[in-house]
Scaffold this motif. Structure first.
Motif, PDB file in Angstrom:
ATOM      1  N   LEU A 117       0.883  -1.175   0.000  1.00 60.63           N
ATOM      2  CA  LEU A 117       0.000   0.000   0.000  1.00 60.63           C
ATOM      3  C   LEU A 117       0.913   1.214   0.000  1.00 60.63           C
ATOM      4  CD1 LEU A 117      -3.003  -0.188   2.496  1.00 60.63           C
ATOM      5  CD2 LEU A 117      -3.074  -0.350   0.000  1.00 60.63           C
ATOM      6  N   ASP A 118       0.878   1.990  -1.057  1.00 61.42           N
ATOM      7  CA  ASP A 118       1.828   3.091  -1.170  1.00 61.42           C
ATOM      8  C   ASP A 118       1.190   4.469  -1.037  1.00 61.42           C
ATOM      9  OD1 ASP A 118       4.040   1.416  -1.390  1.00 61.42           O
ATOM     10  OD2 ASP A 118       3.617   1.049  -3.501  1.00 61.42           O
ATOM     11  N   GLY A 119       0.032   4.497  -0.395  1.00 61.55           N
ATOM     12  CA  GLY A 119      -0.640   5.772  -0.160  1.00 61.55           C
ATOM     13  C   GLY A 119      -2.102   5.468   0.069  1.00 61.55           C
ATOM     14  N   MET A 120      -2.876   6.539   0.299  1.00 61.17           N
ATOM     15  CA  MET A 120      -4.324   6.339   0.316  1.00 61.17           C
ATOM     16  C   MET A 120      -4.768   6.233  -1.149  1.00 61.17           C
ATOM     17  SD  MET A 120      -5.035   5.824   3.358  1.00 61.17           S
ATOM     18  CE  MET A 120      -6.799   5.961   3.549  1.00 61.17           C
ATOM     19  N   ARG A 121      -6.064   6.081  -1.386  1.00 66.13           N
ATOM     20  CA  ARG A 121      -6.541   5.659  -2.713  1.00 66.13           C
ATOM     21  C   ARG A 121      -5.900   6.411  -3.891  1.00 66.13           C
ATOM     22  NH1 ARG A 121     -11.473   5.877  -1.683  1.00 66.13           N
ATOM     23  NH2 ARG A 121     -11.863   3.684  -1.248  1.00 66.13           N
ATOM     24  N   GLU A 122      -5.974   7.755  -3.845  1.00 67.70           N
ATOM     25  CA  GLU A 122      -5.511   8.528  -5.009  1.00 67.70           C
ATOM     26  C   GLU A 122      -4.005   8.350  -5.251  1.00 67.70           C
ATOM     27  OE1 GLU A 122      -5.362  13.128  -6.386  1.00 67.70           O
ATOM     28  OE2 GLU A 122      -6.824  12.645  -4.814  1.00 67.70           O
ATOM     29  N   THR A 123      -3.247   8.438  -4.168  1.00 72.31           N
ATOM     30  CA  THR A 123      -1.786   8.340  -4.302  1.00 72.31           C
ATOM     31  C   THR A 123      -1.367   6.916  -4.673  1.00 72.31           C
ATOM     32  OG1 THR A 123      -1.603  10.038  -2.619  1.00 72.31           O
ATOM     33  CG2 THR A 123       0.384   8.780  -3.074  1.00 72.31           C
ATOM     34  N   HIS A 124      -1.939   5.943  -3.985  1.00 71.32           N
ATOM     35  CA  HIS A 124      -1.586   4.545  -4.280  1.00 71.32           C
ATOM     36  C   HIS A 124      -1.883   4.224  -5.749  1.00 71.32           C
ATOM     37  CE1 HIS A 124      -1.236   0.137  -3.539  1.00 71.32           C
ATOM     38  NE2 HIS A 124      -2.142   0.095  -4.500  1.00 71.32           N
ATOM     39  N   ASP A 125      -3.066   4.623  -6.203  1.00 68.85           N
ATOM     40  CA  ASP A 125      -3.444   4.300  -7.589  1.00 68.85           C
ATOM     41  C   ASP A 125      -2.598   5.086  -8.599  1.00 68.85           C
ATOM     42  OD1 ASP A 125      -5.235   2.577  -6.497  1.00 68.85           O
ATOM     43  OD2 ASP A 125      -7.049   3.569  -7.226  1.00 68.85           O
ATOM     44  N   TRP A 126      -2.104   6.241  -8.200  1.00 65.79           N
ATOM     45  CA  TRP A 126      -1.203   7.007  -9.071  1.00 65.79           C
ATOM     46  C   TRP A 126       0.138   6.276  -9.192  1.00 65.79           C
ATOM     47  CZ3 TRP A 126       3.519   9.377  -7.700  1.00 65.79           C
ATOM     48  CH2 TRP A 126       4.084  10.185  -8.692  1.00 65.79           C
ATOM     49  N   PHE A 127       0.651   5.756  -8.050  1.00 69.27           N
ATOM     50  CA  PHE A 127       1.911   5.001  -8.082  1.00 69.27           C
ATOM     51  C   PHE A 127       1.735   3.702  -8.864  1.00 69.27           C
ATOM     52  CE2 PHE A 127       3.674   7.047  -4.111  1.00 69.27           C
ATOM     53  CZ  PHE A 127       4.927   7.309  -4.614  1.00 69.27           C
ATOM     54  N   ARG A 128       0.600   3.049  -8.654  1.00 72.00           N
ATOM     55  CA  ARG A 128       0.414   1.670  -9.134  1.00 72.00           C
ATOM     56  C   ARG A 128      -0.536   1.624 -10.319  1.00 72.00           C
ATOM     57  NH1 ARG A 128       2.361  -2.649  -5.889  1.00 72.00           N
ATOM     58  NH2 ARG A 128       4.142  -1.751  -4.806  1.00 72.00           N
ATOM     59  N   LYS A 129      -1.838   1.419 -10.093  1.00 68.63           N
ATOM     60  CA  LYS A 129      -2.773   1.547 -11.213  1.00 68.63           C
ATOM     61  C   LYS A 129      -4.183   1.741 -10.664  1.00 68.63           C
ATOM     62  CE  LYS A 129      -3.980  -3.238 -12.377  1.00 68.63           C
ATOM     63  NZ  LYS A 129      -4.066  -4.242 -13.431  1.00 68.63           N
ATOM     64  N   PRO A 130      -5.103   2.326 -11.463  1.00 67.17           N
ATOM     65  CA  PRO A 130      -6.444   2.600 -10.957  1.00 67.17           C
ATOM     66  C   PRO A 130      -7.111   1.334 -10.417  1.00 67.17           C
ATOM     67  CG  PRO A 130      -6.113   3.684 -13.071  1.00 67.17           C
ATOM     68  CD  PRO A 130      -4.908   2.812 -12.847  1.00 67.17           C
ATOM     69  N   GLY A 131      -7.721   1.454  -9.259  1.00 68.96           N
ATOM     70  CA  GLY A 131      -8.439   0.325  -8.653  1.00 68.96           C
ATOM     71  C   GLY A 131      -7.565  -0.527  -7.749  1.00 68.96           C
ATOM     72  N   SER A 132      -6.257  -0.306  -7.815  1.00 69.13           N
ATOM     73  CA  SER A 132      -5.311  -1.146  -7.071  1.00 69.13           C
ATOM     74  C   SER A 132      -5.494  -1.009  -5.547  1.00 69.13           C
ATOM     75  CB  SER A 132      -3.889  -0.756  -7.488  1.00 69.13           C
ATOM     76  OG  SER A 132      -2.946  -1.474  -6.766  1.00 69.13           O
ATOM     77  N   PHE A 133      -5.784   0.215  -5.082  1.00 68.50           N
ATOM     78  CA  PHE A 133      -5.934   0.441  -3.636  1.00 68.50           C
ATOM     79  C   PHE A 133      -7.083  -0.401  -3.075  1.00 68.50           C
ATOM     80  CE2 PHE A 133      -7.857   2.783  -0.064  1.00 68.50           C
ATOM     81  CZ  PHE A 133      -6.750   2.951   0.763  1.00 68.50           C
ATOM     82  N   ASP A 134      -8.251  -0.283  -3.700  1.00 68.25           N
ATOM     83  CA  ASP A 134      -9.435  -0.990  -3.175  1.00 68.25           C
ATOM     84  C   ASP A 134      -9.239  -2.497  -3.199  1.00 68.25           C
ATOM     85  OD1 ASP A 134     -10.854   1.264  -2.518  1.00 68.25           O
ATOM     86  OD2 ASP A 134     -11.688   1.488  -4.527  1.00 68.25           O
ATOM     87  N   ILE A 135      -8.676  -3.001  -4.277  1.00 68.35           N
ATOM     88  CA  ILE A 135      -8.512  -4.453  -4.390  1.00 68.35           C
ATOM     89  C   ILE A 135      -7.472  -4.963  -3.382  1.00 68.35           C
ATOM     90  CG2 ILE A 135      -6.902  -4.524  -6.361  1.00 68.35           C
ATOM     91  CD1 ILE A 135      -8.608  -6.831  -7.434  1.00 68.35           C
ATOM     92  N   SER A 136      -6.471  -4.145  -3.107  1.00 72.00           N
ATOM     93  CA  SER A 136      -5.451  -4.559  -2.121  1.00 72.00           C
ATOM     94  C   SER A 136      -6.082  -4.695  -0.740  1.00 72.00           C
ATOM     95  CB  SER A 136      -4.300  -3.551  -2.072  1.00 72.00           C
ATOM     96  OG  SER A 136      -3.668  -3.495  -3.321  1.00 72.00           O
ATOM     97  N   LEU A 137      -6.886  -3.705  -0.354  1.00 71.38           N
ATOM     98  CA  LEU A 137      -7.549  -3.778   0.955  1.00 71.38           C
ATOM     99  C   LEU A 137      -8.476  -4.982   1.023  1.00 71.38           C
ATOM    100  CD1 LEU A 137      -8.525  -0.137   2.013  1.00 71.38           C
ATOM    101  CD2 LEU A 137      -6.579  -1.502   2.739  1.00 71.38           C
ATOM    102  N   GLU A 138      -9.218  -5.195  -0.078  1.00 71.39           N
ATOM    103  CA  GLU A 138     -10.187  -6.299  -0.100  1.00 71.39           C
ATOM    104  C   GLU A 138      -9.504  -7.662   0.076  1.00 71.39           C
ATOM    105  OE1 GLU A 138     -12.292  -6.359  -3.860  1.00 71.39           O
ATOM    106  OE2 GLU A 138     -12.575  -8.528  -3.582  1.00 71.39           O
TER     107      GLU A 138
END
Ligand SMILES: C[S@@+](CC[C@H](N)C(=O)[O-])C[C@H]1O[C@@H](n2cnc3c(N)ncnc32)[C@H](O)[C@@H]1O
Ligand code: SF4
Ligand code: SF4
Length: 344
Positions: A117-138
């Motif tokens: 997890l490299d940030g909260m939703r916006e930052t994490h998805d910017w580093f990684r890819k869209p949707g990545s934050f939510d799926i990681s938590l899930e």
């Protein structure tokens, strides 16, 4: 009791993401994706076991990539681990996990699965890819339901440092078993972590307060103080004390490089540390790891060469992060750029 030796084994570069900070793609986003063949994986595995036999260590594998599950022989490798009774952790992505896959990982003996997890939703998805934050938590829940420990790791830089406290809250809410952070190691054009030493100390102070609060409430997450600068912080707060009797020249803790850790890349290249760009010490297909360990690895144990740490009373317990230090100009022995201690 035998000591563990850990092999961080990148079996493939295949990955669903191209993270902005990733050491694999930092120099070249179109890089040729390397993967080991099944024969090469078996050869690597036996070379590692041979090493452990020679030095009387217990093998531990961190199987990673890219996303290791994308390797066509991933499950065959886990079978090999199981047959030999070797414990392992997977460092991977969330995208190909579901309850059945996690159950299968558990059956092969997977102890822990680490997600990033490299940030909260916006930052994490910017580093990684869209949707990545939510799926990681899930997928934290998915890993846990299978009885595997869910580990969350954050790579901290100037871009996401302000979000770490919120990441901790999110991780605790999802009941992850372990949370840790490590610093970004500059591996491309960007040669700075982008964090002033006093700002980094403040992060540790804020996290320490938060960790204590959660621990007092009986939260399930274990906070792994992975960065060695935690030793400096705890030395200052009194939580760490230098023992009264210490053996001259003995190393008691701090950076594992040269002590109980090696990295193997999909090309077979052996690195002293994956995060130190120029730390190739051999190749598993042409070299016996047991030989590399006493020859080419010796310079990583030359503690007198550490420019700042060699003059510091915490040398045997800290040494900061030489990978972050070497990210600037390739000097492994340079001072850790976030170490705030004055050493004369
Ligand atoms: C190479 S990834 C492989 C596992 C998985 N794909 C992932 O991203 O978690 C393993 C870890 O290395 C971290 N990493 C990648 N490049 C890095 C860099 N330049 N400095 C520090 N950590 C880095 C990632 O953020 C991740 O936590
Ligand atoms: S997901 Fe992991 S391996 Fe893939 S690009 Fe991101 S940090 Fe690198
Ligand atoms: S000088 Fe080195 S050993 Fe001392 S606190 Fe800083 S990083 Fe740690």
């Amino acid at each position: 009791m035998k000591q563990y030796f850990s092999f961080q084994w990148h079996i493939t570069d295949e990955c669903d993401q191209r993270c902005k900070h990733c050491y694999i793609f930092s120099e070249d986003n179109c890089k040729k994706l390397d993967s080991m063949s099944w024969e090469q994986m078996q050869e690597t595995f036996h070379n590692c076991l041979d090493f452990c036999k020679v030095y009387d260590r217990l093998p531990y594998f961190y199987i990673t990539g890219g996303d290791p599950i994308l390797h066509p022989d991933f499950w065959k490798l886990l079978e090999l681990m199981k047959e030999n009774g070797i414990p392992f952790t997977i460092l991977g992505n969330p995208f190909h996990l579901d309850d059945a896959v996690c159950q299968r990982l558990k059956e092969y003996g997977c102890e822990k699965y680490q997600l990033s997890l490299d940030g909260m939703r916006e930052t994490h998805d910017w580093f990684r890819k869209p949707g990545s934050f939510d799926i990681s938590l899930e997928k934290i829940g998915c890993i846990k339901r299978a009885g595997i420990r869910a580990v969350v790791m954050t790579t901290v830089s100037g871009t996401n440092i302000d979000e770490i406290p919120d990441i901790i809250d999110a991780v605790v809410e999802q009941k992850a078993d372990v949370f840790a952070f490590a610093r970004y190691c500059p591996t491309s054009g960007e040669k700075e972590v982008g964090i002033e030493p006093v700002r980094y100390r403040k992060l540790l102070e804020d996290c320490d307060r938060k960790f204590r609060k959660y621990e007092a409430e009986g939260c399930e997450t274990y906070f792994n103080k992975k960065d060695h600068l935690w030793t400096l912080y705890e030395y200052e707060t009194g939580a760490f004390r230098i023992p009264e009797t210490v053996e001259e020249g003995m190393i008691y803790g701090g950076c594992n490089c040269g002590n109980c850790h090696l990295t193997i890349l999909p090309t077979g290249d052996i690195f002293a540390c994956r995060r130190v760009q120029n730390s190739k010490v051999g190749n598993v297909f042409t070299d016996r790891i047991a030989d590399v360990w006493i020859c080419q690895m010796e310079k990583y144990r030359d503690y007198a060469r550490f420019e700042k740490c060699s003059k510091c009373e915490l040398l045997a317990w800290c040494r900061g992060c030489p990978a972050v230090a070497s990210g600037r100009d390739g000097n492994f022995y340079a001072a850790d750029p976030q170490c705030w201690k004055e050493v004369v």
